[in-house]
Design a protein around this motif. Structure first.
Motif, short mmCIF file in Angstrom:
data_model
loop_
_atom_site.label_atom_id
_atom_site.label_comp_id
_atom_site.label_asym_id
_atom_site.label_seq_id
_atom_site.Cartn_x
_atom_site.Cartn_y
_atom_site.Cartn_z
N THR A 221 24.22 28.43 40.49
CA THR A 221 25.64 27.76 41.53
C THR A 221 26.41 28.20 40.05
OG1 THR A 221 23.58 25.75 41.83
CG2 THR A 221 26.20 25.58 41.24
N ALA A 245 31.44 29.05 48.93
CA ALA A 245 31.02 28.18 49.50
C ALA A 245 29.20 27.89 49.81
CB ALA A 245 30.45 28.83 51.44
N VAL A 246 28.91 29.48 49.01
CA VAL A 246 27.71 28.98 47.95
C VAL A 246 27.68 27.81 46.77
CG1 VAL A 246 25.72 29.83 47.00
CG2 VAL A 246 27.26 31.49 48.88
N GLY A 249 27.78 24.03 48.42
CA GLY A 249 26.30 24.12 49.21
C GLY A 249 25.50 23.63 47.69
N GLY A 252 26.45 20.82 46.54
CA GLY A 252 26.47 19.31 47.27
C GLY A 252 24.70 19.19 47.53
N TRP A 253 23.45 19.81 47.54
CA TRP A 253 22.81 19.42 48.17
C TRP A 253 21.95 18.94 46.36
CZ3 TRP A 253 18.90 22.46 44.67
CH2 TRP A 253 17.52 21.81 45.16
#
Length: 415
Positions: A221, A245-246, A249, A252-253
């Motif tokens: 991250t 975007a990675v 994502g 958010g996860w």
């Protein structure tokens, strides 16, 4: 069966209720209750507990944290747990209960404290044979926080052939107070994980019954976030968009994994979103810092050989013995705080005052072999009003290639 009680404290208000149980509750009386005040020095619970058990004289030393709630008959329960234990049992652990709210789901911080109920070998309420502590050298003071120091000691004890059992006594551990950024501040523990890896090897986490951490995902991250920023600065928009975007994502996860089991109110969701973005880089930073700080630490052998001594003792041929006596160095007397010293008969207070306050994160770590300890035989008595205080002398911590750390002056007060 003779036992002592050792309480490291940072001056929490809950200490008074704990001392009241030890003084007025039913059951066999301890030989002494040693209260080690670390509220100014902030050397950490490992150093405070080492000061306490070396001051104590009981065959068993019961370590109790100052924020737990003991049942009124705790002394009776402890005596029952200690009675008739086999010689190869070095310690007995209490059963920890963490009260959680019944009218809502627990918050992220509350779930974190609740994990103590199933943790192995935590010293919130743990009794050790004093002889086993002396043989193993006590707690490793390179662990500056209340994190991993108890598990590392337990593994060292068991590697010497001892067993640790779970008793029947029950102790309550209230949920720890938390602020908005407590979860971020707790990432300092990643530096202690680095020390665990150095001492015990890559399989250390399975040995303490822990689950695999999120550090690898945090590193991914963090790398995606840093890469997205760098791509944006250098005009590589497409690559930057992919990396952003990675990062989004993964963040958010992580946030949802923390939000889903909680109360999901506005404050909790906001806290989880903000801290879930902050935790990955902070965790990675502390892990790198820990790896660098402990880069010269040698792995502890699990079988045979001379075991490196944690801070506070010196190695002897064939193993670790009690700290060797050295002449006191610059002994001074002083007053023991009234709140810690008053009201409990036959208790001894080990006071760490008269020292420069040291931040847990920045304090000087000490190499195990470079500590001087003072044997009780070198004590000098001084009158503290109606009590006799005994100075155990000064111990000096020295980190290789660093300036000498502050002096540790434990004192004990008796009747």
């Amino acid at each position: 069966m003779k036992y002592s009680v050792v309480i490291p404290t940072v001056g929490r208000a809950s200490l008074d209720a704990l001392l009241d149980v030890l003084e007025n509750g039913p059951g066999p009386e301890p030989l002494e209750v040693v209260v080690v005040d670390d509220s100014e020095t902030r050397l950490g619970p490992a150093a405070a507990r080492n000061t306490g058990w070396r001051t104590a004289s009981g065959d068993w030393v019961a370590f109790v944290d100052d924020d737990v709630v003991l049942p009124r008959d705790w002394k009776t329960q402890l005596a029952a747990d200690l009675e008739g234990l086999a010689d190869d049992v070095a310690a007995t652990q209490a059963r920890i209960v963490v009260p959680l709210p019944h009218d809502r789901r627990p918050t992220d911080a509350e779930r974190g404290t609740a994990g103590l109920a199933d943790a192995l070998w935590i010293t919130a309420d743990m009794a050790y044979r004093r002889s086993a502590l002396a043989e193993c050298g006590g707690f490793d003071e390179r662990f500056p926080r209340a994190y991993r120091e108890d598990a590392e000691l337990a593994l060292r004890v068991q590697d010497r052939g001892y067993r640790i059992v779970r008793g029947e006594r029950v102790t309550t551990h209230p949920v720890k107070p938390a602020t908005f950024f407590t979860s971020v501040q707790q990432q300092r523990g990643n530096a202690d994980d680095a020390l665990m890896r150095r001492l015990l090897g890559p399989g250390w986490r399975s040995r303490i019954g822990g689950r695999r951490g999120r550090l690898r995902v945090h590193a991914l991250t963090t790398a995606a976030g840093v890469g997205a920023v760098l791509c944006g600065l250098t005009g590589r928009r497409r690559a930057g968009a992919v990396l952003a975007a990675v990062w989004a994502g993964l963040t958010g996860w992580f946030a949802w994994a923390r939000i889903a089991p909680g109360p999901r109110d506005v404050r909790e969701v906001a806290e989880m979103v903000v801290t879930s973005a902050a935790i990955p880089p902070v965790a990675c930073w502390h892990r790198v810092r820990g790896e660098w700080r402990h880069r010269r630490v040698a792995r502890v052998p699990q079988e045979g050989g001379e075991v490196p001594v944690p801070q506070g003792g010196r190695p002897r041929s064939g193993g670790v013995g009690e700290p060797q006596a050295v002449p006191p160095n610059g002994q001074r007397s002083g007053e023991v705080g009234d709140r810690l010293a008053a009201g409990l008969s036959d208790r001894r207070t080990a006071d760490l005052d008269d020292r420069q306050a040291t931040d847990l994160d920045d304090r000087q770590a000490t190499h195990p072999g470079d500590r001087q300890a003072t044997h009780p035989g070198d004590r000098q008595a001084t009158n503290l009003g109606d009590r006799q205080a005994t100075d155990l002398g000064d111990r000096r911590d020295v980190q290789p290639d660093r300036l000498p750390a502050d002096e540790l002056r434990p004192r004990r007060a008796g009747r």
